[in-house]
Design an enzyme around this catalytic site. Structure first.
Site, PDB file in Angstrom:
ATOM      1  N   LYS A   1      -4.518  -3.658  -2.177  1.00 22.90           N
ATOM      2  CA  LYS A   1      -4.631  -2.269  -2.865  1.00 22.90           C
ATOM      3  C   LYS A   1      -5.748  -1.419  -2.626  1.00 22.90           C
ATOM      4  O   LYS A   1      -6.226  -0.682  -3.515  1.00 22.90           O
ATOM      5  CB  LYS A   1      -4.109  -2.341  -4.312  1.00 22.90           C
ATOM      6  CG  LYS A   1      -2.391  -2.358  -4.445  1.00 22.90           C
ATOM      7  CD  LYS A   1      -2.168  -2.441  -6.028  1.00 22.90           C
ATOM      8  CE  LYS A   1      -1.029  -2.798  -6.362  1.00 22.90           C
ATOM      9  NZ  LYS A   1      -0.771  -2.545  -7.900  1.00 22.90           N
ATOM     10  N   SER A   2      -6.738  -2.218  -2.081  1.00 23.24           N
ATOM     11  CA  SER A   2      -8.421  -1.906  -2.037  1.00 23.24           C
ATOM     12  C   SER A   2      -8.400  -0.476  -1.781  1.00 23.24           C
ATOM     13  O   SER A   2      -8.037  -0.054  -0.703  1.00 23.24           O
ATOM     14  CB  SER A   2      -9.119  -3.010  -1.289  1.00 23.24           C
ATOM     15  OG  SER A   2     -10.168  -2.384  -0.973  1.00 23.24           O
ATOM     16  N   ASN A   3      -9.151   0.262  -2.749  1.00 21.96           N
ATOM     17  CA  ASN A   3      -9.827   1.686  -2.160  1.00 21.96           C
ATOM     18  C   ASN A   3     -10.704   1.298  -1.231  1.00 21.96           C
ATOM     19  O   ASN A   3     -10.932   2.319  -0.425  1.00 21.96           O
ATOM     20  CB  ASN A   3     -10.169   2.158  -3.517  1.00 21.96           C
ATOM     21  CG  ASN A   3      -9.100   2.177  -4.584  1.00 21.96           C
ATOM     22  OD1 ASN A   3      -8.095   2.952  -4.358  1.00 21.96           O
ATOM     23  ND2 ASN A   3      -9.500   1.677  -5.795  1.00 21.96           N
TER      24      ASN A   3
END
Ligand SMILES: Cc1ncc(COP(=O)(O)O)c(C=O)c1O
Length: 331
Positions: A83-85
């Site tokens: 889910k890394s931005n």
């Protein structure tokens, strides 16, 4: 003084990818909901930085990927959770530069059968190649091995560390403070505190160094969404020292990082963060993200509840983006 800092900053190549200045908005309905003793509240909308759906990573990657390009990189490797931005913005900016992007990713703590995190959908749409590892610890070793293999094959690799939280990336937040100081001065707003989520450390390091350089006297409070405050604070302090080396100056590198609002762990919401997210959405029509900014806002609300922040204070909450983590797509 400011022109001297600006000319030092101009020395470093930078992509022109974000949309600045990001707005500063007042939050009167949130303030009213928090009671008579609540401070005046403002929000810095870095969720609007634009590129790759925005967030704080744009400011850091503008420096880090410009350097990669100047060094002649032909592949960018970076890492994060699914889910890394940071991974999403890296993939987007690499697409824009025409650079192949490879992401080393571990599964998130919270996942749902048959659903894929929207950030991962975006990474794939931006054309990134995904390598999966079992956990956070394996990300660094796998990335380093991948980089070494490509270099043996004669490729020019830019290995971007977690969150682009190296001194060069943190310059993006030094610059952001120049931007913010000018906005606050123009609107005649004197803030006493800046509150934001702090994890890999580059954001806070740049903010703290920038406040000293641009003469913005506010207490900067980093809220951890994951690690103990001592380890984040030590890392932030190191980055601040290294920003000093880059800009040929020295900084006071004492920082405040709080970890009472983490709850059960990274990415796992707490009752307080879920309530904070809902309250800001209902009162101001602004979405926070469940992993970072909702926990930072829960921390800010607790500081108001405990009387640590009062009506005599004026707080700038820094929205670092990340709302895509609220959403999933069918697998
Ligand atoms: C939305 C969001 N807020 C805050 C942070 C923390 O910033 P930093 O890693 O620079 O400490 C991150 C990344 O880790 C993020 O994605």
């Amino acid at each position: 003084m400011h022109s001297f800092i600006n000319s030092r900053l101009e020395f470093f190549p930078r992509l022109n990818a974000g949309h600045y200045p990001t707005p500063i908005e007042e939050l009167p309905r949130l303030r009213a909901a928090l009671g008579k003793r609540a401070p005046r509240l403002f929000i810095k909308r870095d969720d609007y930085t634009g590129a790759g759906l925005g967030g704080n990573k744009v400011r850091k990657l503008e420096y880090v990927l410009a350097q990669a390009q100047a060094d002649g990189a032909d592949v960018v490797i970076s890492m994060g959770g699914e889910k890394s931005n940071h991974a999403r913005v890296t993939a987007a900016l690499c697409a824009r530069l025409g650079l192949p992007c490879e992401l080393v990713m571990n599964p998130p703590n919270v996942r749902y059968d048959g659903l894929k995190p929207a950030n991962l959908v975006a990474d794939e749409l931006f054309g990134a190649k995904i390598h999966r590892v079992a956990n956070r610890d394996e990300r660094n070793t796998f990335s380093a091995e991948l980089a070494a293999r490509y270099m043996r094959e004669g490729r020019r690799v830019a290995l971007v560390p977690l969150g682009a939280s190296i001194p060069l990336g943190a310059l993006g937040f030094v610059r952001a403070i120049g931007e913010t100081k000018a906005q606050l001065d123009a609107a005649n707003i004197q803030i006493t505190h800046i509150v934001h989520a702090s994890s890999s450390g580059g954001t806070q390091a740049g903010i703290v160094a920038g406040c000293q350089l641009y003469g913005l006297s506010a207490q900067v409070v980093g809220m951890s969404p994951d690690d103990p405050s001592a380890s984040i604070a030590a890392h932030v302090a190191d980055i601040i020292t290294d920003i000093g080396a880059l800009l040929e100056t020295t900084f006071d590198n004492r920082v405040i990082v709080r970890d009472e609002f983490v709850g059960a762990g990274y990415g796992i919401p707490t009752d307080e963060s879920t309530n904070a997210l809902a309250l800001v959405a209902r009162t101001e029509g602004i979405l926070l993200d469940p992993v970072y900014t909702a926990k930072a806002m829960a921390g800010l609300i607790a500081m108001i509840g405990d009387g640590e922040l009062t009506a005599d204070d004026t707080v700038l909450f820094w929205h670092t983006g990340g709302q895509l983590a609220l959403f999933y797509a069918p697998q």
